[in-house]
Design an enzyme around this catalytic site. Sequence first.
Site, mmCIF file in Angstrom:
data_model
loop_
_atom_site.group_PDB
_atom_site.id
_atom_site.type_symbol
_atom_site.label_atom_id
_atom_site.label_comp_id
_atom_site.label_asym_id
_atom_site.label_seq_id
_atom_site.Cartn_x
_atom_site.Cartn_y
_atom_site.Cartn_z
ATOM 1 N N GLN A 75 1.991 -6.059 -3.163
ATOM 2 C CA GLN A 75 2.416 -6.184 -1.767
ATOM 3 C C GLN A 75 3.697 -5.359 -1.553
ATOM 4 O OE1 GLN A 75 1.449 -9.562 -3.369
ATOM 5 N NE2 GLN A 75 -0.465 -8.560 -2.893
ATOM 6 N N ASP A 79 0.809 -1.225 0.000
ATOM 7 C CA ASP A 79 0.000 0.000 0.000
ATOM 8 C C ASP A 79 0.840 1.270 0.000
ATOM 9 O OD1 ASP A 79 -2.215 -1.663 0.131
ATOM 10 O OD2 ASP A 79 -2.261 -1.613 2.319
ATOM 11 N N GLU A 80 2.006 1.208 -0.600
ATOM 12 C CA GLU A 80 2.899 2.372 -0.615
ATOM 13 C C GLU A 80 2.431 3.422 -1.613
ATOM 14 O OE1 GLU A 80 3.887 -0.760 -1.102
ATOM 15 O OE2 GLU A 80 5.361 -1.305 0.424
ATOM 16 N N LYS A 86 1.827 2.162 -5.114
ATOM 17 C CA LYS A 86 2.373 1.613 -6.365
ATOM 18 C C LYS A 86 1.462 1.924 -7.548
ATOM 19 C CE LYS A 86 2.367 -2.410 -4.328
ATOM 20 N NZ LYS A 86 2.135 -2.065 -2.910
ATOM 21 N N VAL A 131 2.636 14.138 -3.090
ATOM 22 C CA VAL A 131 1.982 15.015 -2.106
ATOM 23 C C VAL A 131 0.450 14.909 -2.135
ATOM 24 C CG1 VAL A 131 3.903 16.646 -1.940
ATOM 25 C CG2 VAL A 131 2.159 16.991 -3.711
ATOM 26 N N LYS A 188 3.033 9.940 0.008
ATOM 27 C CA LYS A 188 2.183 10.412 1.107
ATOM 28 C C LYS A 188 2.911 11.391 2.032
ATOM 29 C CE LYS A 188 -1.436 7.870 1.934
ATOM 30 N NZ LYS A 188 -2.472 6.839 2.168
ATOM 31 N N GLY A 201 -4.480 -4.208 -3.860
ATOM 32 C CA GLY A 201 -5.483 -3.182 -4.170
ATOM 33 C C GLY A 201 -4.709 -1.941 -4.549
ATOM 34 N N HIS A 202 -4.678 -1.611 -5.816
ATOM 35 C CA HIS A 202 -3.860 -0.498 -6.304
ATOM 36 C C HIS A 202 -4.775 0.647 -6.747
ATOM 37 C CE1 HIS A 202 -0.244 -3.357 -7.199
ATOM 38 N NE2 HIS A 202 -0.643 -3.395 -5.944
#
Length: 429
Positions: A230, A13-14, A16, A419, A337, A40-41
């Site tokens: 992942q 969840d970075e 991607k 951002v 983020k 989940g992208h």
Amino acid sequence: MKVDVLLGLQWGDEGKGKIVDVLTPKYDIIARFQGGPNAGHTIEFEGNKFILHTIPSGIFNKNTINIIGNGVIIDPFILQKELNNLKEKDLDPTDNLLVSNKAHLIIPSHRLLDAAYEKAKGKGKIGSTLKGIGPTYTDKVARAGIRVGDILSGNFKEKYEALKAKHIDILDFYNFDYTNHKLDGVTFSDYEQKWFDAVEKLGKLKHIDSEYFINNVLNEGKSVLAEGAQGSLLDVDFGSYPFVTSSNTITAGVCSGLGINPKKVGKVYGIFKAYCTRVGSGPFPTELLDETGDKLREVGREFGSTTGRPRRCGWLDIPALKYAIMLNGVDELLMMKTDVLSPFESIEVCTAYKINGKVSEEIPFDGLAKDIELELESLKGWNKDIDRLESIKDAPQEVHNYVKFVEEKTGIPVSVVSVGPDRKQTLFK
Ligand code: GDP
Ligand code: IMO
Ligand code: MG
């Protein structure tokens, strides 16, 4: 040409999906190489928000081909739902979507097994997304799985029934009442019917021998980006085992998941959040179980894209990041983020662990399961909104300091500072 790789360096969840979409215009082909609908992208642009689970995140560019590689596992029902969602928005991705004949299928009883195994684990549960990931990869390795290429083989139903019968024996052993267990809100037998309808549709998509296809296009000079799912700390070999997923999420997985040799791996983009999150069980050294953690969750809207579960939140963990960089051969870092840290007057970063009184930057065998102390450094926050910035040059000095801190600690340049969730909220350095 070589295959560039973009993958997550933390627990998933970075961001991607967002970055693959941003980079897509630079590539002819985007290919998923592992994982399945546990992913989940999220992609946001022009007021639209899409969450993809199986389809590569390059699908919004008409000129890009998207490949679901052999290392991916596919649930035909979930794939069909994704395709329908796109069609509702007048997007028909089927022309640009190619599926490997060798990708394995998640059958309905794989999902039941996932539920039965998690139930049996009780408090020790992994916190799986319950999409059938573990059981499907288990059958792949056990040489019992069913693949996309089998759909048109003539004896698909026979193979399906044999595998299902094996699963039912296991479910009986676990006393798991599968007839009443709901999948997607319906009983097993109703779901099975929907699943078969979706298999028929999957049979009509374009199937390829993706290893030949990808090697051929590379020889023709076309550019390929492999999209990870992942994160490195969920890798089946190097993550915090057993609290991991069941595939190799690291760069090495690209070779086996697409059928390219290691000499054909090009640039590796490593993507990380400016802090950390984890969903599901397992060690998380910098986790904040206080109001700071709650604030990160609230500001970052940290709820799972696949399951809606609240994500656990904590500060950035440099030793864990360096571990992921080492495993993946990262060339460039992309920090996501960053805007979520805006409300904080000071930002903590873990720079080392203290294990049994000894300072260490290494992750021990048991994956930080035992109590450890953290060596933290505190940086001044920027404390103002940055989500409307159009150029990194206009960012507050404290943002530059934070980026520089990460670069110095890791030795890897940060090329992107994100951002906000929208495509446009991406600052290139
Ligand atoms: P993935 O699995 O790595 O593709 O990431 P997810 O889509 O599961 O989770 C990332 C979440 O953060 C999504 O809701 C994105 O829309 C959102 N997101 C991505 N980048 C940024 C960013 O820079 N700032 C903020 N506030 N949200 C972001
Ligand atoms: P993306 O691609 C975050 C986690 C689950 C669980 C563990 C095992 O969106 O970053 P599994 O369903 O594979 O049996 O779950 O791994 N997990 C993820 N966490 N992002 C993901 O994917 C994940 N995929 C699996 O929460 O802890
Ligand atoms: Mg995700």
